[in-house]
Design an enzyme around this catalytic site. Structure first.
Site, PDB file in Angstrom:
ATOM      1  CB  SER A 124      -0.896  -0.210   1.343  1.00 58.83           C
ATOM      2  OG  SER A 124      -1.901   0.960   1.077  1.00 58.83           O
ATOM      3  CG  HIS A 176      -5.571  -2.420   0.822  1.00 49.88           C
ATOM      4  ND1 HIS A 176      -5.281  -1.766  -0.403  1.00 49.88           N
ATOM      5  CD2 HIS A 176      -4.946  -1.555   1.672  1.00 49.88           C
ATOM      6  CE1 HIS A 176      -4.401  -1.070  -0.502  1.00 49.88           C
ATOM      7  NE2 HIS A 176      -4.066  -0.632   0.868  1.00 49.88           N
ATOM      8  CG  ASP A 204      -7.433  -3.155  -2.652  1.00 50.78           C
ATOM      9  OD1 ASP A 204      -8.225  -2.447  -1.917  1.00 50.78           O
ATOM     10  OD2 ASP A 204      -6.192  -3.031  -2.759  1.00 50.78           O
TER      11      ASP A 204
END
Length: 265
Positions: A94, A244, A216
């Site tokens: 991320s 995620h 996601d």
């Protein structure tokens, strides 16, 4: 300052190649517990906590330094120089994917390869770019976080993790989010979700693997395709999973993707 203490650095494994794992917003290095050990037999593994997360030195958090992700990128470069390692394979989940990218653009000699797991250069929809959020919706989400971080976490985390996540792992992620100081979380969230690093993508010269979940809500698969199209010579792997956090919800698939990429050298 002791850089290793600042980031609560953990190292294990052995081998000629070093894998450095960076965690995402709200979590810490424990998020890699199902993935990183799989590489220890043939690689050196380095785990660390971003300042303000996990067991990092919270007193080192500087609200000026961390207004943007470049403060974290500079931390990563300091850490790699302190460890005095040969070129590393950096795996960033991320926001740590973008942190790694910024660091690799600045000092490419420290990086052999990058792996961007569920990363996004921009979370806001813009023309024909689909980042996942309309500006007004994102401001509403961040306003909710500003008002009550705990309630925001309780509401957002179950939606972010996806339906593939075991209930006990959802609880683990919630517990990790709850340990972050709300003031730090507010600033880190804005540095993350209001950032736009699309213009930086052409500057990256380090070979890169983009790993994306098929579904996601934070970084849609469109974002993975966008990264692949704008990172020269990159590879794209869309995992058949939702959420995620594929390194938690689908660790076997995540490990397999990493192993295939590492063997392709």
């Amino acid at each position: 300052m002791d850089i290793l203490h600042r980031h609560h650095v953990s190292t294990y494994g052995s081998g000629p190649q070093t894998l450095v794992f960076g965690h995402g917003f709200g979590t810490d290095q424990q998020a890699w517990r199902y993935v990183a050990p799989a590489f220890a037999a043939r690689h050196q593994v380095v785990l660390f906590d971003l300042v303000g997360s996990g067991r990092s030195d919270k007193s080192a958090y500087d609200f000026s330094r961390y207004q943007t992700l470049r403060g974290y990128a500079n931390d990563l470069l300091e850490l790699l120089r302190t460890l005095n390692l040969p070129k590393v394979v950096y795996v960033g989940h991320s926001v740590s994917g973008m942190i790694g990218m910024l660091a690799a653009i600045q000092e490419p000699a420290l990086f052999e390869r990058l792996v961007l797991l569920a990363a996004s250069p921009c979370y806001v929809n813009d023309g024909d770019y689909f980042g996942g959020f309309e500006p007004a919706d994102l401001e509403e989400i961040l306003g909710f976080l500003d008002r009550d971080y705990r309630a925001w976490s309780d509401t957002m985390v179950p939606n972010i993790v996806g339906g593939d996540m075991r209930p006990d792992l959802v609880d683990d992620v919630l517990a990790s989010f709850s340990e972050v100081d709300p003031a730090i979380a507010r600033q880190f969230a804005r540095a993350t979700f209001l950032s736009d690093y699309r213009s930086e993508l052409p500057k990256l010269r380090v070979p890169t693997l983009v790993i994306q979940s098929a579904q996601d809500s934070i970084a849609p698969s469109n974002v993975g395709h966008y990264l692949h199209e704008h990172l020269a010579g990159s590879h794209l792997d869309i995992l058949n999973t939702t959420g995620h956090y594929p390194h938690l919800s689908a660790p076997v698939a995540t490990i397999s993707s990493l192993e295939r990429y590492l063997k392709s050298a």
